[in-house]
Design a protein around this motif. Structure first.
Motif, PDB file in Angstrom:
ATOM      1  N   UNK A   1      42.472  43.259  64.235  1.00  0.00           N
ATOM      2  CA  UNK A   1      41.880  41.957  63.958  1.00  0.00           C
ATOM      3  C   UNK A   1      42.542  41.264  62.798  1.00  0.00           C
ATOM      4  N   UNK A   2      42.163  40.006  62.607  1.00  0.00           N
ATOM      5  CA  UNK A   2      42.731  39.214  61.521  1.00  0.00           C
ATOM      6  C   UNK A   2      42.322  39.781  60.165  1.00  0.00           C
ATOM      7  N   UNK A   3      43.172  39.558  59.173  1.00  0.00           N
ATOM      8  CA  UNK A   3      42.923  40.083  57.836  1.00  0.00           C
ATOM      9  C   UNK A   3      42.896  38.952  56.830  1.00  0.00           C
ATOM     10  N   UNK A   4      41.877  38.989  55.985  1.00  0.00           N
ATOM     11  CA  UNK A   4      41.760  38.046  54.879  1.00  0.00           C
ATOM     12  C   UNK A   4      41.807  38.846  53.590  1.00  0.00           C
ATOM     13  N   UNK A   5      42.721  38.462  52.728  1.00  0.00           N
ATOM     14  CA  UNK A   5      42.908  39.163  51.459  1.00  0.00           C
ATOM     15  C   UNK A   5      42.364  38.313  50.324  1.00  0.00           C
ATOM     16  N   UNK A   6      41.555  38.924  49.466  1.00  0.00           N
ATOM     17  CA  UNK A   6      40.949  38.191  48.358  1.00  0.00           C
ATOM     18  C   UNK A   6      41.232  38.939  47.055  1.00  0.00           C
ATOM     19  N   UNK A   7      41.663  38.170  46.040  1.00  0.00           N
ATOM     20  CA  UNK A   7      41.978  38.761  44.732  1.00  0.00           C
ATOM     21  C   UNK A   7      41.538  37.835  43.605  1.00  0.00           C
ATOM     22  N   UNK A   8      41.106  38.361  42.479  1.00  0.00           N
ATOM     23  CA  UNK A   8      40.944  39.794  42.207  1.00  0.00           C
ATOM     24  C   UNK A   8      39.623  40.310  42.788  1.00  0.00           C
ATOM     25  N   UNK A   9      39.431  41.586  42.811  1.00  0.00           N
ATOM     26  CA  UNK A   9      38.191  42.161  43.314  1.00  0.00           C
ATOM     27  C   UNK A   9      37.106  42.159  42.240  1.00  0.00           C
ATOM     28  N   UNK A  10      37.561  42.188  40.995  1.00  0.00           N
ATOM     29  CA  UNK A  10      36.592  42.192  39.899  1.00  0.00           C
ATOM     30  C   UNK A  10      37.229  41.512  38.692  1.00  0.00           C
ATOM     31  N   UNK A  11      36.450  40.700  38.021  1.00  0.00           N
ATOM     32  CA  UNK A  11      36.949  40.054  36.810  1.00  0.00           C
ATOM     33  C   UNK A  11      35.825  39.922  35.799  1.00  0.00           C
ATOM     34  N   UNK A  12      36.174  40.241  34.571  1.00  0.00           N
ATOM     35  CA  UNK A  12      35.254  40.072  33.445  1.00  0.00           C
ATOM     36  C   UNK A  12      35.901  39.090  32.484  1.00  0.00           C
ATOM     37  N   UNK A  13      35.173  38.054  32.117  1.00  0.00           N
ATOM     38  CA  UNK A  13      35.775  37.058  31.238  1.00  0.00           C
ATOM     39  C   UNK A  13      34.777  36.579  30.198  1.00  0.00           C
ATOM     40  N   UNK A  14      35.295  35.931  29.190  1.00  0.00           N
ATOM     41  CA  UNK A  14      34.446  35.379  28.147  1.00  0.00           C
ATOM     42  C   UNK A  14      33.922  34.017  28.573  1.00  0.00           C
ATOM     43  N   UNK A  15      32.784  33.679  28.060  1.00  0.00           N
ATOM     44  CA  UNK A  15      32.197  32.388  28.362  1.00  0.00           C
ATOM     45  C   UNK A  15      33.138  31.264  27.915  1.00  0.00           C
ATOM     46  N   UNK A  16      33.317  30.274  28.758  1.00  0.00           N
ATOM     47  CA  UNK A  16      34.179  29.152  28.441  1.00  0.00           C
ATOM     48  C   UNK A  16      35.561  29.221  29.052  1.00  0.00           C
ATOM     49  N   UNK A  17      35.921  30.373  29.558  1.00  0.00           N
ATOM     50  CA  UNK A  17      37.238  30.503  30.189  1.00  0.00           C
ATOM     51  C   UNK A  17      37.153  30.146  31.665  1.00  0.00           C
ATOM     52  N   UNK A  18      38.324  29.950  32.252  1.00  0.00           N
ATOM     53  CA  UNK A  18      38.389  29.627  33.684  1.00  0.00           C
ATOM     54  C   UNK A  18      38.928  30.818  34.455  1.00  0.00           C
ATOM     55  N   UNK A  19      38.438  30.971  35.642  1.00  0.00           N
ATOM     56  CA  UNK A  19      38.818  32.105  36.489  1.00  0.00           C
ATOM     57  C   UNK A  19      39.247  31.592  37.848  1.00  0.00           C
ATOM     58  N   UNK A  20      40.390  32.073  38.327  1.00  0.00           N
ATOM     59  CA  UNK A  20      40.874  31.665  39.641  1.00  0.00           C
ATOM     60  C   UNK A  20      40.769  32.834  40.608  1.00  0.00           C
ATOM     61  N   UNK A  21      40.239  32.549  41.777  1.00  0.00           N
ATOM     62  CA  UNK A  21      40.110  33.544  42.847  1.00  0.00           C
ATOM     63  C   UNK A  21      40.935  33.069  44.036  1.00  0.00           C
ATOM     64  N   UNK A  22      41.742  33.971  44.579  1.00  0.00           N
ATOM     65  CA  UNK A  22      42.602  33.609  45.699  1.00  0.00           C
ATOM     66  C   UNK A  22      42.106  34.226  47.008  1.00  0.00           C
ATOM     67  N   UNK A  23      42.277  33.477  48.065  1.00  0.00           N
ATOM     68  CA  UNK A  23      41.893  33.945  49.391  1.00  0.00           C
ATOM     69  C   UNK A  23      43.045  33.638  50.338  1.00  0.00           C
ATOM     70  N   UNK A  24      43.601  34.673  50.953  1.00  0.00           N
ATOM     71  CA  UNK A  24      44.738  34.497  51.837  1.00  0.00           C
ATOM     72  C   UNK A  24      44.451  35.039  53.242  1.00  0.00           C
ATOM     73  N   UNK A  25      44.845  34.274  54.238  1.00  0.00           N
ATOM     74  CA  UNK A  25      44.819  34.791  55.606  1.00  0.00           C
ATOM     75  C   UNK A  25      46.203  35.385  55.849  1.00  0.00           C
TER      76      UNK A  25
END
Lengths: 111, 113
Positions: free
Chosen positions: B1-25
């Motif tokens: 079947x089709x695969x979707x890859x998502x990264x990162x699996x876990x992230x811990x950050x400080x308040x006020x920072x920005x976080x990017x999550x990627x999703x790839x087919x």
């Protein structure tokens, strides 16, 4: 607006028991219905997908049924095992939308 | 079947920072991708629908300026949580349709301190 409801919210059974999880949805105009398994803090594993024209699907110890006209689906798990402990999610897919999920049933199987 | 890859699996950050999550087919093209959020003991809730080459569609109550979505190619959608706060701590998961089925990434557990 489509709403998906799952009963019970939680279920605890001893190993070896057969069990049934229930899912109901308010709008019967669906393409398909899926049952997923979710382990804590992890993604989703698709268990069974039933097309709107189908009545049931089976995979191993799992059997899912669909009664589209009444807006109901059941997931039957035979001979439950501790490894079956997880949250089970029901979701329906309609034209032009994403999946609409129920809140899930958290299953705990004790050895 | 089709695969979707998502990264990162876990992230811990400080308040006020920005976080990017990627999703790839990985083995199919997706003109549309869906982003969900799940708070503890709650159901997965659709946040937004990303559309390749155009603006994302946000569900009611989701702040589009806070959750920036970019779908720059047929295989990649990104969700950026800007100026993250503790209340943004949640499980984020993406999905992409292929032949009337939805395939899911493995999810991202975001913890904002």
């Amino acid at each position: 607006k489509q709403e998906v409801t799952q009963i019970p919210a939680a279920l605890s059974v001893p190993e070896g028991e057969n069990l049934v999880l229930n899912c109901s949805f308010t709008d019967s105009a669906i393409y398909n219905l899926q049952w997923f398994r979710q382990d804590p803090g992890k993604g989703l594993t698709s268990l069974l997908l039933i097309q709107s024209s189908q009545r049931e699907q089976t995979s191993g110890r799992l059997n899912a049924s669909l009664d589209k006209s009444s807006g109901r689906s059941t997931l039957y798990i035979a001979a439950s095992q501790p490894g079956d402990s997880a949250t089970y999610l029901c979701a329906v897919y309609q034209a032009g939308t994403a999946l609409i999920f129920g809140k899930g049933t958290t299953l705990s199987v004790s050895s | 079947g089709a695969v979707v890859s998502q990264h990162p699996s876990r992230v811990i950050c400080k308040s006020g920072t920005s976080v990017k999550i990627e999703c790839r087919s990985l083995d199919f093209q997706a003109t549309t991708m869906f982003w969900y959020r799940q708070f503890p003991k709650q159901s997965l809730m659709l946040m937004a629908t990303s559309n390749e080459g155009s603006k994302a569609t946000y569900e009611q109550g989701v702040e589009k300026d806070k959750f920036l979505i970019n779908h720059a190619s047929l295989t990649l959608s990104t969700l950026t949580v800007t100026s993250a706060h503790p209340e943004d701590s949640s499980f984020y998961i993406c999905s992409a349709p292929d032949s009337q089925k939805l395939f899911f990434g493995s999810g991202t557990q975001l913890s904002v301190l």
